[in-house]
Scaffold this active site. Structure first.
Site, PDB file in Angstrom:
ATOM      1  CB  CYS A 114      -3.124  -1.847   8.843  1.00  0.00           C
ATOM      2  SG  CYS A 114      -1.564  -1.607   8.035  1.00  0.00           S
ATOM      3  CG  HIS A 134      -1.975  -0.949   1.308  1.00  0.00           C
ATOM      4  ND1 HIS A 134      -2.214  -1.757   2.394  1.00  0.00           N
ATOM      5  CD2 HIS A 134      -2.955  -1.227   0.411  1.00  0.00           C
ATOM      6  CE1 HIS A 134      -3.282  -2.518   2.162  1.00  0.00           C
ATOM      7  NE2 HIS A 134      -3.745  -2.224   0.966  1.00  0.00           N
TER       8      HIS A 134
HETATM    9  C1  CIR Z   1      -3.682  -7.843   3.471  1.00  0.00           C
HETATM   10  O1  CIR Z   1      -2.832  -8.363   2.723  1.00  0.00           O
HETATM   11  O2  CIR Z   1      -4.679  -7.280   3.035  1.00  0.00           O
HETATM   12  C2  CIR Z   1      -3.464  -7.908   4.954  1.00  0.00           C
HETATM   13  N1  CIR Z   1      -2.840  -9.139   5.303  1.00  0.00           N
HETATM   14  C3  CIR Z   1      -2.632  -6.739   5.413  1.00  0.00           C
HETATM   15  C4  CIR Z   1      -3.336  -5.436   5.250  1.00  0.00           C
HETATM   16  C5  CIR Z   1      -2.551  -4.300   5.805  1.00  0.00           C
HETATM   17  N2  CIR Z   1      -3.297  -3.095   5.743  1.00  0.00           N
HETATM   18  C6  CIR Z   1      -2.789  -1.912   5.552  1.00  0.00           C
HETATM   19  O3  CIR Z   1      -1.602  -1.777   5.302  1.00  0.00           O
HETATM   20  N3  CIR Z   1      -3.603  -0.870   5.561  1.00  0.00           N
END
Ligand code: CIR
Length: 253
Positions: A248, A161
């Site tokens: 996150c 991201h």
């Molecule tokens: C994913 O791959 O979607 C989750 N395991 C990690 C998401 C992390 N979110 C973020 O950086 N906003």
């Protein structure tokens, strides 16, 4: 960056079944829960009232609530997550946000993860990533424009991201990886460039007068300490194994 509320969600027992590209060792649910509890305590100590939603057994990544909504003081935009396995998590955030703000939704074929959305004042940078497509970015931009926001798409390249590599420490200062620091869109900002090997700590979270930063990144810690804000270091090893970090795990507003 002055917030009063946060929404979080408890990690489920099956959190290790979430999406990850990392191979950082065995997962520990009890440790995850205690790290998550410390995270909630940090948000509270920064002055936030924290809602804690139940785990969602069908969605092992659902505690990464940042990805399912973009919340500004004026409006909440419910996303359409880019990963198919996460599509549906956004429905479960609705009740937590309904009473708070006017709401709109990203529509197909747009996809958008909140982890790709960096807001500083009225500037919005939207990462174009494996999760967020141009259509999703444009829909978010169009939804925010009436409130005076100006938006720009930023190609994310190899990372997950946008906010995996750049976050705002204040309205005019970014904590940023060397790679993103070269981007022209960030030219007018003061930049603290994370030292090589400490890229994970670019995901540091400013909440009111506190900076919540991952434990174990002395270069970043030293650099941000000069800003004179309270520093809260947290061990987030379990979220890190799942490609997630500090921003996150909450929605702040
Ligand atoms: C994913 O791959 O979607 C989750 N395991 C990690 C998401 C992390 N979110 C973020 O950086 N906003």
């Amino acid at each position: 960056m002055y917030f009063t509320h946060a929404i979080t969600r408890l990690p489920g027992k099956n959190f290790a079944q979430g999406i990850t590209t990392s191979a950082l060792g065995a997962h520990d649910y009890d440790l995850m829960l205690s790290q998550h509890r410390s995270y909630i305590d940090a948000l509270k100590s920064a002055g936030l009232q924290v809602a804690i939603l139940e785990a969602l057994p069908d969605y092992p990544d659902a505690y990464f609530v940042e990805d399912v909504a973009v919340v500004t003081p004026e409006i909440a935009v419910i996303t359409r997550p880019g990963a198919l396995a996460r599509r549906g998590e956004e429905q479960a955030i609705l009740t937590a946000l309904t009473s708070q703000l006017p709401m709109t939704h990203i529509q197909a074929p747009g996809t958008l993860d909140g982890g790709d959305v960096l807001i500083t004042g009225k500037r919005v940078f939207i990462g174009l990533s494996g999760r967020t497509n141009a259509e999703g970015a444009a829909q978010l931009g169009v939804n925010l424009e009436p409130y005076g926001y100006k938006w720009t798409g930023v190609p994310v390249g190899g990372g997950l991201h946008l906010k995996s590599g750049v976050n705002a420490l204040s309205e005019d200062t970014l904590l940023i990886t060397r790679e993103f620091s070269k981007f022209d869109v960030f030219r007018s900002y003061h930049k603290i460039i994370v030292p090589p090997g400490e890229e994970y700590a670019a995901n540091t979270l400013r909440v009111n007068d506190s900076l919540i930063t991952p434990q174990g990144y002395p270069g970043v810690r030293g650099a941000i300490a000069r800003l004179g804000l309270e520093i809260i270091e947290l061990d987030v090893s379990e979220a890190c194994k799942m490609d997630g970090g500090l921003t996150c795990m909450s929605l702040r507003f």
